[in-house]
Design a protein around this motif. Sequence first.
Motif, PDB file in Angstrom:
ATOM      1  N   SER A   9       0.829  -1.211   0.000  1.00 34.96           N
ATOM      2  CA  SER A   9       0.000   0.000   0.000  1.00 34.96           C
ATOM      3  C   SER A   9       0.856   1.251   0.000  1.00 34.96           C
ATOM      4  O   SER A   9       0.471   2.291  -0.545  1.00 34.96           O
ATOM      5  N   MET A  30      -5.733  -0.145  -4.338  1.00 34.51           N
ATOM      6  CA  MET A  30      -5.766  -1.579  -4.066  1.00 34.51           C
ATOM      7  C   MET A  30      -5.654  -2.383  -5.353  1.00 34.51           C
ATOM      8  O   MET A  30      -4.897  -3.354  -5.447  1.00 34.51           O
ATOM      9  N   TRP A  34      -2.603  -4.813  -6.392  1.00 31.16           N
ATOM     10  CA  TRP A  34      -2.815  -6.236  -6.715  1.00 31.16           C
ATOM     11  C   TRP A  34      -2.263  -6.557  -8.093  1.00 31.16           C
ATOM     12  O   TRP A  34      -1.668  -7.624  -8.315  1.00 31.16           O
ATOM     13  N   TRP A  67     -13.474  -3.184   1.863  1.00 34.42           N
ATOM     14  CA  TRP A  67     -13.486  -3.237   3.325  1.00 34.42           C
ATOM     15  C   TRP A  67     -14.910  -3.264   3.887  1.00 34.42           C
ATOM     16  O   TRP A  67     -15.106  -3.426   5.073  1.00 34.42           O
ATOM     17  N   LEU A 107      -5.405  -8.425   0.203  1.00 33.30           N
ATOM     18  CA  LEU A 107      -5.680  -7.302   1.103  1.00 33.30           C
ATOM     19  C   LEU A 107      -5.445  -7.668   2.561  1.00 33.30           C
ATOM     20  O   LEU A 107      -5.051  -6.808   3.375  1.00 33.30           O
ATOM     21  N   TRP A 114      -2.651  -3.161   3.886  1.00 31.68           N
ATOM     22  CA  TRP A 114      -3.994  -2.652   3.613  1.00 31.68           C
ATOM     23  C   TRP A 114      -4.905  -2.711   4.836  1.00 31.68           C
ATOM     24  O   TRP A 114      -5.837  -1.904   4.949  1.00 31.68           O
ATOM     25  N   CYS A 118      -7.109   0.602   5.905  1.00 32.23           N
ATOM     26  CA  CYS A 118      -8.566   0.586   6.021  1.00 32.23           C
ATOM     27  C   CYS A 118      -9.015   0.917   7.446  1.00 32.23           C
ATOM     28  O   CYS A 118      -9.981   1.672   7.654  1.00 32.23           O
TER      29      CYS A 118
END
Length: 371
Positions: A9, A30, A34, A67, A107, A114, A118
Motif C-alpha cells: 500500500s 488496491m 494487486w 473493506w 488485502l 492494507w 482501512c
Amino acid sequence: MVTEAPGSSRLVLAANVVHLDPAKAVFEAMREGWARQQSARFLRSTTIDPRLRLIERLEEFTGLYPWQWMPADGEAFIAHLRSGSSPIQMSTARSYEVTIGLFLEYLLDARYGWIEVCAERFGEVPQEVFHEGNSVLHTVEYEGDPRRRPLTYDEVQALFDAADARPARIKGQGRKGVLTTLRDAAILKAVYAFGTRRTESSRLDLVDLRRNRKAPQFGAYGSLMVRYGKSSKGASPKRRTVLTVPEMDWIVDILTEWITEIRPRLSPGRHPALWVTERVGRVAPRTINEAFVTAREAAGLDEDLDLHCLRHSYITHLTEFGYPARFVQEQVGHSHASTTAIYMGVSNEYRNQLLETVMKNRLGEDWSVTA
C-alpha cells in the motif's frame, strides 16, 4: 533498509495527500497494488486484466468497497450472475469466487499494509467473502458444457464439404473473398488433422511445418511444431510437436495446395504466418471461430458444436484408430491423462468392435455381438 513488496500500500497510495474521494482513491490503489503483485509473479496481462474487471464488477454491483464487503454481498453477486437469459456455468462461478478470494487474501496479507490503511481511514477492514459454507464445491472432475462433444465422421465430412462449397458459391455470385474462403476451409481441416486450439492455430508460422524422418512419405509436412500452446498461469507457452498420422495424410495435399498455390496469391511477402489475411496480417483466432460457425450453419449441424469440438473429435478419432492413450496425450499437449479422457467420446460402434475382439479372444470366433 526494508524492501517493500511490489503490491505494498505504501508504494501505490500517496502519503500526505488529501483526496476528494478517499474511498475511491484507496480502491483504485488496491487494484493497482494487486496488479503489481500479480505482475511480479510473471502473470500475463491476459490473466490480470480480467481479474481486475471482475473486482470492478463486484464493486459496481454492491455499491460497496472491499473493506465493506460481507459474505452476503458475494452470495448476491453470484446469484445475480446465475440468473437472467445468459446464466454463468458452475465452473465459471467457482473461478469468480476463487478470483475474489485471491484479491481479499492479498488485502488481508499483513505484508501489504492494507489492513492498517482501512482501519485508520474507514474504521473497517476487509474480510473473507467466500468460505466453505457459501462457495461452490468441486464435486466432479468435469463441469464443462455437456453439449460440447466430438463430431462424428459424417459430421466432420459434412462440415468440410460445406467449407469447400463456399468458394465456388462466392465466385458464382461475383463477390470478393474466394481466396479467404479457400484459406478458411484449409484452416478447419488443419485444426482437425492436428488437434490444435484456435490460438495455437493462429500463431503458427511456415517454419513450424517440419519433416519427420520416420515418415518421409509426408514430405515437408510430417510434423507440426506448436510453439504457443496453452500455458499454465505464470508460465511460458507450452511447446509440443504434433506428428502427422497416416489416417490424416490427406492434410499433406491440403497444406501443399495452400502454401504453393493459394497463399502466394494473397501476396504475403516475407510475413512468417502460415495463415494470412488479405491485408497481409496474421489470421486472428476469432476469424477461425467464424469460419467454423459459417461452415457449421451451412452444413446444418448442431448449433451447440463449436471449433473446440474439432479437438475433441481429433482425440476421439485417434483413440478409435487404435493409438495408445499416452501417444494421444502427447499429441494434444495435455499434462494429465485424465484431461485427455474428458475430451474422449468414442462411438458405440467402436466400443462394440472392441468388445467383440476381446470376447473372440476369450470365447472363440463363434461369439458375436449385436450393436
